[in-house]
Design a protein around this motif. Structure first.
Motif, short mmCIF file in Angstrom:
data_model
loop_
_atom_site.label_atom_id
_atom_site.label_comp_id
_atom_site.label_asym_id
_atom_site.label_seq_id
_atom_site.Cartn_x
_atom_site.Cartn_y
_atom_site.Cartn_z
N GLY A 113 0.89 -1.25 -0.08
CA GLY A 113 -0.03 -0.02 -0.01
C GLY A 113 0.87 1.11 0.16
N PRO A 150 4.68 2.07 -4.10
CA PRO A 150 4.35 1.71 -5.46
C PRO A 150 5.07 0.93 -6.13
N ARG A 184 4.75 -2.77 -5.53
CA ARG A 184 3.36 -3.11 -5.34
C ARG A 184 2.93 -4.44 -6.52
N ARG A 236 2.01 -8.24 -5.43
CA ARG A 236 0.46 -8.57 -5.72
C ARG A 236 0.52 -9.74 -6.59
N TYR A 269 -3.91 -4.49 2.37
CA TYR A 269 -3.62 -3.68 1.06
C TYR A 269 -4.93 -2.85 0.81
N GLU A 270 -5.95 -3.53 0.71
CA GLU A 270 -7.36 -2.98 0.45
C GLU A 270 -7.73 -1.95 1.39
N ARG A 299 -5.82 1.13 0.46
CA ARG A 299 -6.42 1.85 -0.67
C ARG A 299 -7.95 2.37 -0.07
N ALA A 300 -8.44 2.18 0.95
CA ALA A 300 -9.75 2.60 1.09
C ALA A 300 -9.62 3.98 2.17
N LYS A 354 -9.26 9.98 0.80
CA LYS A 354 -8.21 10.79 -0.08
C LYS A 354 -8.23 12.41 0.90
#
Length: 244
Positions: free
Chosen positions: A73, A76, A79, A83, A129-130, A133-134, A137
């Motif tokens: 996460g 980058p 990543r 994954r 990781y999800e 991402r959640a 922002k």
């Protein structure tokens, strides 16, 4: 209450079925109860061994999975590679990992630890990781306006946000981990619940098979309850939400 009703219905169904078929097909609830008592008094060591294996693999998978998920996460550059490894791992059947472990490792404990780890770790990594991402922002932009270090971002924003994801993952994989541990012991160990279930099957003791199954269900319920209790302790600051 619902669980008690379901258990009572299953016991009644077993009692009725045991009166119409031979004992080696459907034992009576009383014979299963006697077999459960024999297991609790004579085979407690096997239960403790399975629990120890399960706890070690779960703890390691949780820590390593959180680290891998956090790297996915926050970095980058690596990543896509991490994954890809996780996606490939989740596509390999559990039986393949068990057979590979038998070839690769001589020690039984190493085999079972390896099998459980490669199966459980991807769940934690992907969910963490999800979870990252959640992150909203707007919240990320607001925190970054204070110029925090990477450690401060991890400690004060990311970790509190992913804690619920860790508990959700643990509650989701506990039952699956128990099944995999028993399956691994069936294939690669001479001690543990899986090996005792194999012995009961080879000696045509279906009452012991039912007894071990009953104990595994109780074990799963107890572990789920324990994880939920720890979750409430860690997340007591979060208000309960009721949806109408």
């Amino acid at each position: 209450m619902a669980t008690l009703v379901v258990v009572a219905a299953m016991v009644i169904a077993m009692q009725i079925a045991s009166g119409h078929v031979p004992d080696y097909i459907m034992p009576s609830p009383m014979s299963v109860l006697h077999a459960t008592g024999d297991i609790l008094f004579g085979d407690r060591m096997h239960v403790l061994v399975t629990l120890a294996r399960l706890a070690a693999a779960l703890a390691f998978s949780l820590v390593a999975g959180v680290i891998v998920g956090a790297i996915m996460g926050m970095v980058p550059l690596v990543r896509p590679f991490l994954r890809a490894i996780i996606v490939i791992d989740t596509g390999i059947p559990a039986l393949s990992w068990m057979l590979i472990a038998v070839f690769w490792f001589k020690d039984t404990e190493t085999r079972i630890f390896f099998i459980l780890t490669v199966i459980l770790l991807p769940f934690y990594a992907m969910n963490v990781y999800e979870g990252i991402r959640a992150l909203p922002k707007d919240l990320v932009d607001m925190v970054e306006s204070f110029r925090p270090s990477r450690w401060q971002m991890l400690r004060y924003m990311i970790m509190p946000h992913i804690v619920p994801y860790i508990f959700i993952t643990t509650k989701s994989v506990v039952g699956y981990a128990i099944r995999m541990a028993v399956f691994a012991e069936l294939v690669a160990s001479a001690i543990g619940i899986g090996s005792r279930m194999s012995l009961a099957q080879s000696s045509f003791r279906i009452d012991q098979v039912f007894a071990w199954t009953f104990l595994l269900v109780i074990l799963n319920i107890a572990l789920q309850w324990g994880v939920s209790a720890v979750e409430k302790l860690f997340l007591k600051w979060r208000p309960e939400v009721a949806v109408r």
